[in-house]
Design a protein around this motif. Structure first.
Motif, PDB file in Angstrom:
ATOM      1  N   SER A   4     -10.694  -1.087  -1.208  1.00 12.11           N
ATOM      2  CA  SER A   4      -9.768  -0.340  -0.362  1.00 12.11           C
ATOM      3  C   SER A   4      -8.839  -1.328   0.324  1.00 12.11           C
ATOM      4  O   SER A   4      -9.073  -2.534   0.287  1.00 12.11           O
ATOM      5  CB  SER A   4     -10.531   0.491   0.683  1.00 12.11           C
ATOM      6  OG  SER A   4     -11.270  -0.353   1.549  1.00 12.11           O
ATOM      7  N   ARG A   5      -7.814  -0.806   0.953  1.00 11.09           N
ATOM      8  CA  ARG A   5      -6.890  -1.693   1.657  1.00 11.09           C
ATOM      9  C   ARG A   5      -6.350  -0.981   2.887  1.00 11.09           C
ATOM     10  O   ARG A   5      -6.236   0.252   2.931  1.00 11.09           O
ATOM     11  CB  ARG A   5      -5.746  -2.132   0.747  1.00 11.09           C
ATOM     12  CG  ARG A   5      -4.827  -1.056   0.267  1.00 11.09           C
ATOM     13  CD  ARG A   5      -3.900  -1.592  -0.823  1.00 11.09           C
ATOM     14  NE  ARG A   5      -3.050  -2.677  -0.355  1.00 11.09           N
ATOM     15  CZ  ARG A   5      -2.466  -3.574  -1.153  1.00 11.09           C
ATOM     16  NH1 ARG A   5      -2.660  -3.514  -2.469  1.00 11.09           N
ATOM     17  NH2 ARG A   5      -1.702  -4.517  -0.654  1.00 11.09           N
ATOM     18  N   ASP A   6      -6.017  -1.793   3.871  1.00  7.07           N
ATOM     19  CA  ASP A   6      -5.365  -1.315   5.084  1.00  7.07           C
ATOM     20  C   ASP A   6      -4.124  -2.166   5.244  1.00  7.07           C
ATOM     21  O   ASP A   6      -4.190  -3.292   5.761  1.00  7.07           O
ATOM     22  CB  ASP A   6      -6.309  -1.470   6.280  1.00  7.07           C
ATOM     23  CG  ASP A   6      -5.733  -0.887   7.559  1.00  7.07           C
ATOM     24  OD1 ASP A   6      -4.514  -0.699   7.644  1.00  7.07           O
ATOM     25  OD2 ASP A   6      -6.524  -0.628   8.488  1.00  7.07           O
ATOM     26  N   ASN A   7      -2.997  -1.651   4.795  1.00  5.58           N
ATOM     27  CA  ASN A   7      -1.767  -2.444   4.815  1.00  5.58           C
ATOM     28  C   ASN A   7      -1.300  -2.721   6.248  1.00  5.58           C
ATOM     29  O   ASN A   7      -0.627  -3.724   6.490  1.00  5.58           O
ATOM     30  CB  ASN A   7      -0.680  -1.751   4.015  1.00  5.58           C
ATOM     31  CG  ASN A   7      -0.885  -1.904   2.503  1.00  5.58           C
ATOM     32  OD1 ASN A   7      -1.662  -2.741   2.056  1.00  5.58           O
ATOM     33  ND2 ASN A   7      -0.193  -1.076   1.725  1.00  5.58           N
TER      34      ASN A   7
ATOM     35  N   ASP B 116       4.019   2.226  -8.554  1.00  6.93           N
ATOM     36  CA  ASP B 116       2.639   1.926  -8.215  1.00  6.93           C
ATOM     37  C   ASP B 116       1.789   1.878  -9.480  1.00  6.93           C
ATOM     38  O   ASP B 116       1.767   2.821 -10.256  1.00  6.93           O
ATOM     39  CB  ASP B 116       2.121   3.009  -7.250  1.00  6.93           C
ATOM     40  CG  ASP B 116       0.871   2.574  -6.528  1.00  6.93           C
ATOM     41  OD1 ASP B 116      -0.100   3.363  -6.502  1.00  6.93           O
ATOM     42  OD2 ASP B 116       0.851   1.460  -5.996  1.00  6.93           O
ATOM     43  N   TYR B 117       1.067   0.792  -9.691  1.00  8.04           N
ATOM     44  CA  TYR B 117       0.223   0.670 -10.868  1.00  8.04           C
ATOM     45  C   TYR B 117      -0.931  -0.263 -10.531  1.00  8.04           C
ATOM     46  O   TYR B 117      -0.870  -1.011  -9.549  1.00  8.04           O
ATOM     47  CB  TYR B 117       1.013   0.131 -12.064  1.00  8.04           C
ATOM     48  CG  TYR B 117       1.408  -1.309 -11.926  1.00  8.04           C
ATOM     49  CD1 TYR B 117       2.574  -1.666 -11.254  1.00  8.04           C
ATOM     50  CD2 TYR B 117       0.609  -2.338 -12.442  1.00  8.04           C
ATOM     51  CE1 TYR B 117       2.925  -2.992 -11.093  1.00  8.04           C
ATOM     52  CE2 TYR B 117       0.961  -3.669 -12.288  1.00  8.04           C
ATOM     53  CZ  TYR B 117       2.123  -3.981 -11.616  1.00  8.04           C
ATOM     54  OH  TYR B 117       2.473  -5.299 -11.452  1.00  8.04           O
TER      55      TYR B 117
ATOM     56  N   GLY C 124      -3.316   3.630  -3.893  1.00 12.19           N
ATOM     57  CA  GLY C 124      -3.557   4.901  -4.558  1.00 12.19           C
ATOM     58  C   GLY C 124      -4.229   4.792  -5.909  1.00 12.19           C
ATOM     59  O   GLY C 124      -4.726   5.786  -6.443  1.00 12.19           O
ATOM     60  N   ARG C 125      -4.242   3.615  -6.483  1.00 11.05           N
ATOM     61  CA  ARG C 125      -4.868   3.419  -7.800  1.00 11.05           C
ATOM     62  C   ARG C 125      -5.852   2.270  -7.721  1.00 11.05           C
ATOM     63  O   ARG C 125      -5.559   1.242  -7.115  1.00 11.05           O
ATOM     64  CB  ARG C 125      -3.809   3.119  -8.852  1.00 11.05           C
ATOM     65  CG  ARG C 125      -2.763   4.213  -9.015  1.00 11.05           C
ATOM     66  CD  ARG C 125      -1.674   3.783  -9.989  1.00 11.05           C
ATOM     67  NE  ARG C 125      -0.573   4.736 -10.028  1.00 11.05           N
ATOM     68  CZ  ARG C 125      -0.510   5.761 -10.847  1.00 11.05           C
ATOM     69  NH1 ARG C 125      -1.476   5.974 -11.728  1.00 11.05           N
ATOM     70  NH2 ARG C 125       0.531   6.577 -10.812  1.00 11.05           N
ATOM     71  N   THR C 126      -7.007   2.431  -8.344  1.00 15.36           N
ATOM     72  CA  THR C 126      -8.027   1.394  -8.365  1.00 15.36           C
ATOM     73  C   THR C 126      -8.606   1.269  -9.772  1.00 15.36           C
ATOM     74  O   THR C 126      -8.494   2.190 -10.591  1.00 15.36           O
ATOM     75  CB  THR C 126      -9.170   1.711  -7.376  1.00 15.36           C
ATOM     76  OG1 THR C 126      -9.755   2.984  -7.725  1.00 15.36           O
ATOM     77  CG2 THR C 126      -8.671   1.751  -5.940  1.00 15.36           C
ATOM     78  N   ASN C 127      -9.227   0.123 -10.017  1.00 14.96           N
ATOM     79  CA  ASN C 127      -9.837  -0.125 -11.317  1.00 14.96           C
ATOM     80  C   ASN C 127     -11.054  -1.012 -11.095  1.00 14.96           C
ATOM     81  O   ASN C 127     -11.024  -1.905 -10.229  1.00 14.96           O
ATOM     82  CB  ASN C 127      -8.822  -0.797 -12.252  1.00 14.96           C
ATOM     83  CG  ASN C 127      -9.200  -0.679 -13.716  1.00 14.96           C
ATOM     84  OD1 ASN C 127     -10.329  -0.939 -14.094  1.00 14.96           O
ATOM     85  ND2 ASN C 127      -8.251  -0.285 -14.542  1.00 14.96           N
ATOM     86  N   TYR C 128     -12.125  -0.758 -11.842  1.00 14.45           N
ATOM     87  CA  TYR C 128     -13.368  -1.492 -11.651  1.00 14.45           C
ATOM     88  C   TYR C 128     -13.927  -2.005 -12.968  1.00 14.45           C
ATOM     89  O   TYR C 128     -13.776  -1.361 -14.011  1.00 14.45           O
ATOM     90  CB  TYR C 128     -14.433  -0.579 -11.015  1.00 14.45           C
ATOM     91  CG  TYR C 128     -14.063  -0.073  -9.646  1.00 14.45           C
ATOM     92  CD1 TYR C 128     -13.380   1.126  -9.487  1.00 14.45           C
ATOM     93  CD2 TYR C 128     -14.392  -0.789  -8.504  1.00 14.45           C
ATOM     94  CE1 TYR C 128     -13.031   1.599  -8.236  1.00 14.45           C
ATOM     95  CE2 TYR C 128     -14.056  -0.327  -7.238  1.00 14.45           C
ATOM     96  CZ  TYR C 128     -13.367   0.859  -7.117  1.00 14.45           C
ATOM     97  OH  TYR C 128     -13.026   1.312  -5.872  1.00 14.45           O
TER      98      TYR C 128
ATOM     99  N   CYS D 176      -9.639  -4.055  -8.814  1.00 20.36           N
ATOM    100  CA  CYS D 176      -8.246  -4.224  -8.414  1.00 20.36           C
ATOM    101  C   CYS D 176      -7.749  -2.956  -7.736  1.00 20.36           C
ATOM    102  O   CYS D 176      -8.245  -1.858  -8.005  1.00 20.36           O
ATOM    103  CB  CYS D 176      -7.359  -4.521  -9.620  1.00 20.36           C
ATOM    104  SG  CYS D 176      -7.753  -6.056 -10.456  1.00 20.36           S
ATOM    105  N   ILE D 177      -6.749  -3.140  -6.881  1.00 20.80           N
ATOM    106  CA  ILE D 177      -6.152  -2.007  -6.185  1.00 20.80           C
ATOM    107  C   ILE D 177      -4.639  -2.156  -6.206  1.00 20.80           C
ATOM    108  O   ILE D 177      -4.114  -3.261  -6.079  1.00 20.80           O
ATOM    109  CB  ILE D 177      -6.708  -1.906  -4.744  1.00 20.80           C
ATOM    110  CG1 ILE D 177      -6.273  -0.598  -4.074  1.00 20.80           C
ATOM    111  CG2 ILE D 177      -6.320  -3.114  -3.901  1.00 20.80           C
ATOM    112  CD1 ILE D 177      -7.050  -0.299  -2.789  1.00 20.80           C
ATOM    113  N   SER D 178      -3.946  -1.051  -6.386  1.00 25.85           N
ATOM    114  CA  SER D 178      -2.483  -1.086  -6.439  1.00 25.85           C
ATOM    115  C   SER D 178      -1.908  -1.368  -5.056  1.00 25.85           C
ATOM    116  O   SER D 178      -2.618  -1.332  -4.043  1.00 25.85           O
ATOM    117  CB  SER D 178      -1.965   0.244  -6.966  1.00 25.85           C
ATOM    118  OG  SER D 178      -2.271   1.300  -6.057  1.00 25.85           O
ATOM    119  N   SER D 179      -0.628  -1.611  -4.994  1.00 27.81           N
ATOM    120  CA  SER D 179       0.014  -1.986  -3.737  1.00 27.81           C
ATOM    121  C   SER D 179      -0.097  -0.872  -2.689  1.00 27.81           C
ATOM    122  O   SER D 179      -0.241  -1.142  -1.499  1.00 27.81           O
ATOM    123  CB  SER D 179       1.480  -2.343  -3.962  1.00 27.81           C
ATOM    124  OG  SER D 179       2.171  -1.272  -4.583  1.00 27.81           O
ATOM    125  N   SER D 180      -0.064   0.373  -3.124  1.00 30.58           N
ATOM    126  CA  SER D 180      -0.163   1.490  -2.179  1.00 30.58           C
ATOM    127  C   SER D 180      -1.605   1.830  -1.830  1.00 30.58           C
ATOM    128  O   SER D 180      -1.879   2.515  -0.850  1.00 30.58           O
ATOM    129  CB  SER D 180       0.493   2.736  -2.763  1.00 30.58           C
ATOM    130  OG  SER D 180      -0.327   3.304  -3.770  1.00 30.58           O
TER     131      SER D 180
END
Length: 130
Positions: free
Chosen positions: A71-74, A106-107, A56-60, A50-54
């Motif tokens: 990763s994300r490219d908003n 951000d979480y 800046g935070r990830t979890n595996y 998972c990745i936070s909206s910004s």
């Protein structure tokens, strides 16, 4: 209505890499955390990352730590899952889903909490085989 579309799956040999994408349409993904999940034949759907909206935070999930990177490219309204050193047990349909914000700020939610996620895509098949 939120709509997510996965792409970029395929067939790869053990030890290889793939980078599926999750693209949003009809809405901006900026305010949503996003998760990747997978379901192998005969097994329950499980969380991968998972990745936070910004971003800046990830979890595996423990099973993919050190090998997968979310990763994300908003600006492109897209979330990616870079998968390296793939193993045969990674064979599954991979789904992405968005999480409605539950808190301010951000979480990131642990990927095992599938019930917090909705607007599931149709999935992309990943097959790891020699």
């Amino acid at each position: 209505q939120l709509q997510l579309v996965e792409s970029g799956g395929g067939l790869v040999q053990p030890g290889g890499s793939l980078r599926p994408s999750c693209a949003a349409s009809g809405f901006s993904l900026d305010n949503y955390a996003v998760g990747w999940f997978r379901q192998a034949p005969g097994k329950e759907r499980e969380g991968v990352s998972c990745i936070s909206s910004s971003g800046g935070r990830t979890n595996y999930a423990d099973s993919v730590k050190g090998r997968f990177t979310i990763s994300r490219d908003n600006a492109k309204n897209t979330v990616y899952l870079q998968m390296n050193s793939l193993k045969t047990e990674a064979t599954a349909v991979y789904y992405c889903a968005a999480e409605e914000p539950r808190y301010d700020g951000d979480y990131v939610t642990a990927p095992r909490h599938l019930t917090y996620f909705g607007s599931w895509g149709q999935g992309t098949q990943v097959t790891v085989s020699s």
